[in-house]
Design a protein around this motif. Structure first.
Motif, PDB file in Angstrom:
ATOM      1  N   SER A 229       0.818  -1.209   0.000  1.00  0.00           N
ATOM      2  CA  SER A 229       0.000   0.000   0.000  1.00  0.00           C
ATOM      3  C   SER A 229       0.850   1.257   0.000  1.00  0.00           C
ATOM      4  O   SER A 229       0.418   2.319  -0.433  1.00  0.00           O
ATOM      5  CB  SER A 229      -0.912   0.023   1.228  1.00  0.00           C
ATOM      6  OG  SER A 229      -0.179   0.352   2.398  1.00  0.00           O
ATOM      7  N   SER A 230       2.089   1.176   0.520  1.00  0.00           N
ATOM      8  CA  SER A 230       2.996   2.327   0.642  1.00  0.00           C
ATOM      9  C   SER A 230       2.385   3.460   1.460  1.00  0.00           C
ATOM     10  O   SER A 230       2.810   4.602   1.345  1.00  0.00           O
ATOM     11  CB  SER A 230       3.398   2.852  -0.753  1.00  0.00           C
ATOM     12  OG  SER A 230       4.073   1.859  -1.486  1.00  0.00           O
ATOM     13  N   ILE A 231       1.401   3.140   2.290  1.00  0.00           N
ATOM     14  CA  ILE A 231       0.699   4.187   3.018  1.00  0.00           C
ATOM     15  C   ILE A 231       1.600   4.853   4.049  1.00  0.00           C
ATOM     16  O   ILE A 231       1.535   6.062   4.273  1.00  0.00           O
ATOM     17  CB  ILE A 231      -0.578   3.620   3.687  1.00  0.00           C
ATOM     18  CG1 ILE A 231      -1.530   4.748   4.078  1.00  0.00           C
ATOM     19  CG2 ILE A 231      -0.247   2.749   4.878  1.00  0.00           C
ATOM     20  CD1 ILE A 231      -2.213   5.400   2.925  1.00  0.00           C
ATOM     21  N   VAL A 232       2.480   4.086   4.681  1.00  0.00           N
ATOM     22  CA  VAL A 232       3.394   4.659   5.675  1.00  0.00           C
ATOM     23  C   VAL A 232       4.369   5.610   4.995  1.00  0.00           C
ATOM     24  O   VAL A 232       4.630   6.714   5.488  1.00  0.00           O
ATOM     25  CB  VAL A 232       4.145   3.541   6.423  1.00  0.00           C
ATOM     26  CG1 VAL A 232       5.177   4.152   7.383  1.00  0.00           C
ATOM     27  CG2 VAL A 232       3.166   2.674   7.199  1.00  0.00           C
ATOM     28  N   GLU A 233       4.911   5.199   3.844  1.00  0.00           N
ATOM     29  CA  GLU A 233       5.832   6.059   3.098  1.00  0.00           C
ATOM     30  C   GLU A 233       5.132   7.332   2.639  1.00  0.00           C
ATOM     31  O   GLU A 233       5.718   8.417   2.663  1.00  0.00           O
ATOM     32  CB  GLU A 233       6.398   5.310   1.894  1.00  0.00           C
ATOM     33  CG  GLU A 233       7.379   4.194   2.247  1.00  0.00           C
ATOM     34  CD  GLU A 233       6.675   2.897   2.622  1.00  0.00           C
ATOM     35  OE1 GLU A 233       5.422   2.889   2.703  1.00  0.00           O
ATOM     36  OE2 GLU A 233       7.368   1.902   2.857  1.00  0.00           O
ATOM     37  N   LEU A 234       3.880   7.204   2.209  1.00  0.00           N
ATOM     38  CA  LEU A 234       3.127   8.377   1.776  1.00  0.00           C
ATOM     39  C   LEU A 234       2.960   9.365   2.923  1.00  0.00           C
ATOM     40  O   LEU A 234       3.159  10.577   2.753  1.00  0.00           O
ATOM     41  CB  LEU A 234       1.755   7.952   1.242  1.00  0.00           C
ATOM     42  CG  LEU A 234       0.801   9.082   0.870  1.00  0.00           C
ATOM     43  CD1 LEU A 234       1.392   9.959  -0.228  1.00  0.00           C
ATOM     44  CD2 LEU A 234      -0.548   8.530   0.434  1.00  0.00           C
ATOM     45  N   CYS A 235       2.603   8.860   4.102  1.00  0.00           N
ATOM     46  CA  CYS A 235       2.419   9.750   5.249  1.00  0.00           C
ATOM     47  C   CYS A 235       3.725  10.407   5.660  1.00  0.00           C
ATOM     48  O   CYS A 235       3.747  11.586   6.046  1.00  0.00           O
ATOM     49  CB  CYS A 235       1.823   8.965   6.422  1.00  0.00           C
ATOM     50  SG  CYS A 235       0.116   8.464   6.165  1.00  0.00           S
ATOM     51  N   ASP A 236       4.816   9.661   5.580  1.00  0.00           N
ATOM     52  CA  ASP A 236       6.128  10.245   5.878  1.00  0.00           C
ATOM     53  C   ASP A 236       6.449  11.367   4.896  1.00  0.00           C
ATOM     54  O   ASP A 236       6.970  12.430   5.277  1.00  0.00           O
ATOM     55  CB  ASP A 236       7.220   9.167   5.801  1.00  0.00           C
ATOM     56  CG  ASP A 236       7.180   8.220   6.983  1.00  0.00           C
ATOM     57  OD1 ASP A 236       6.582   8.578   8.013  1.00  0.00           O
ATOM     58  OD2 ASP A 236       7.754   7.109   6.874  1.00  0.00           O
ATOM     59  N   TRP A 237       6.142  11.140   3.614  1.00  0.00           N
ATOM     60  CA  TRP A 237       6.419  12.160   2.589  1.00  0.00           C
ATOM     61  C   TRP A 237       5.589  13.412   2.828  1.00  0.00           C
ATOM     62  O   TRP A 237       6.092  14.538   2.737  1.00  0.00           O
ATOM     63  CB  TRP A 237       6.113  11.575   1.208  1.00  0.00           C
ATOM     64  CG  TRP A 237       6.549  12.462   0.071  1.00  0.00           C
ATOM     65  CD1 TRP A 237       7.739  12.438  -0.582  1.00  0.00           C
ATOM     66  CD2 TRP A 237       5.783  13.522  -0.522  1.00  0.00           C
ATOM     67  NE1 TRP A 237       7.772  13.413  -1.548  1.00  0.00           N
ATOM     68  CE2 TRP A 237       6.589  14.091  -1.540  1.00  0.00           C
ATOM     69  CE3 TRP A 237       4.516  14.040  -0.300  1.00  0.00           C
ATOM     70  CZ2 TRP A 237       6.145  15.153  -2.316  1.00  0.00           C
ATOM     71  CZ3 TRP A 237       4.069  15.102  -1.081  1.00  0.00           C
ATOM     72  CH2 TRP A 237       4.881  15.651  -2.080  1.00  0.00           C
TER      73      TRP A 237
END
Length: 276
Positions: A229-237
């Motif tokens: 999902s890359s959701i954690v990376e998205l939130c970090d960005w």
């Protein structure tokens, strides 16, 4: 003490059996008398484990996908599987089921459907490739059948949801009901991002996935996702670029429909923007 299940009694995509042991450890960090609200109940496994580990807690299971109905019909499902097992007894294990036998199975399922409930998800686990599921007879007819038929009956599990309050509604409705109640812990295991999984009654888009994040702020929760999902990376960005806003805000959008095969399609999107 009621039997503890560390995996769902019947097939369900996304059940958290691999997380069971670690989830039990995480639960120790929350009060014994907390209210645990399982917003995306799925197979009920998280609710079941929570109830087993926290006997004094209140556990709310959102059975949006009506898993209870499948549990209540285990007897019917076992009877069907026994008949199918007999029909394919001459077929090699894990090999394609001949067309004539497939049609006989379909005819039997059609008759069963006329007399009551048919658990096509559970039957899919015995007739299709691993992790491939259908929700209806029409869907099942389109698939190639393989002899993966379960060799034994599914055990009855009348106490699987014992002591758990069960509800079926949109997760947002359930969240609104409990968001201001003290000592609440939200169990948040949303469907896989941008996939049509055979055991979920929904299609989960990115915007839906991001909407879930709005309920996590300043609240107790256990949240599940995956690296796909890359959701954690998205939130970090987003956290590193707080002022960027929406770069597509004034862009024009064009869409093109594309097909991979008879039952799989996607939409290509082109966005463009020119100087004012």
């Amino acid at each position: 003490m009621k039997k503890e299940h560390l995996s769902a009694p019947l097939p369900f995509v996304g059940q958290k059996r691999m997380f069971a042991a670690k989830f039990k450890e995480v639960l120790k960090q929350y009060p014994d008398d907390a209210v645990f609200v399982d917003l995306f109940g799925g197979s009920g496994l998280l609710s079941h484990i929570t109830r087993h580990e926290k006997s004094k807690a209140t556990v709310i299971y959102n059975d949006f996908d009506n898993y209870r109905q499948r549990l209540e019909n285990i007897g019917r499902t076992n009877t069907l599987l026994a008949e199918i097992r007999d029909m394919v007894k001459g077929c090699p294990r894990d090999k394609r089921i001949p067309e004539a036998i497939k049609q006989a199975i379909i005819a039997r399922l059609w008759c069963e459907e006329k007399s009551g409930f048919v658990d096509y998800i559970t039957l899919s686990a015995s007739l299709l490739f691993s992790m491939k599921y259908c929700l209806s007879l029409e869907e099942l007819k389109k698939e190639t059948f393989y002899n993966n038929v379960r060799k034994t009956d599914y055990p009855s599990c009348d106490d699987y949801l014992a002591g758990i309050e069960t509800i079926s509604c949109d997760y947002k409705v359930l969240f609104e009901k409990y968001k201001d109640i003290p000592n609440v812990v939200f169990l948040v295991d949303p469907p896989y991002l941008s996939t049509e999984t055979g055991t979920y009654n929904m299609y989960w888009k990115l915007s839906d996935y991001l909407d879930v994040l709005t309920i996590l702020c300043d609240r107790q929760y256990v949240y599940f996702t995956s690296n796909k999902s890359s959701i954690v990376e998205l939130c970090d960005w987003i956290d590193r670029h707080k002022t960027i806003g929406n770069p597509f805000k004034e862009a024009q959008r064009l869409e093109f429909n594309a097909h991979m095969n008879y039952n799989s399609s996607y939409t290509d999107i082109m966005l463009y923007k020119k100087a004012a």
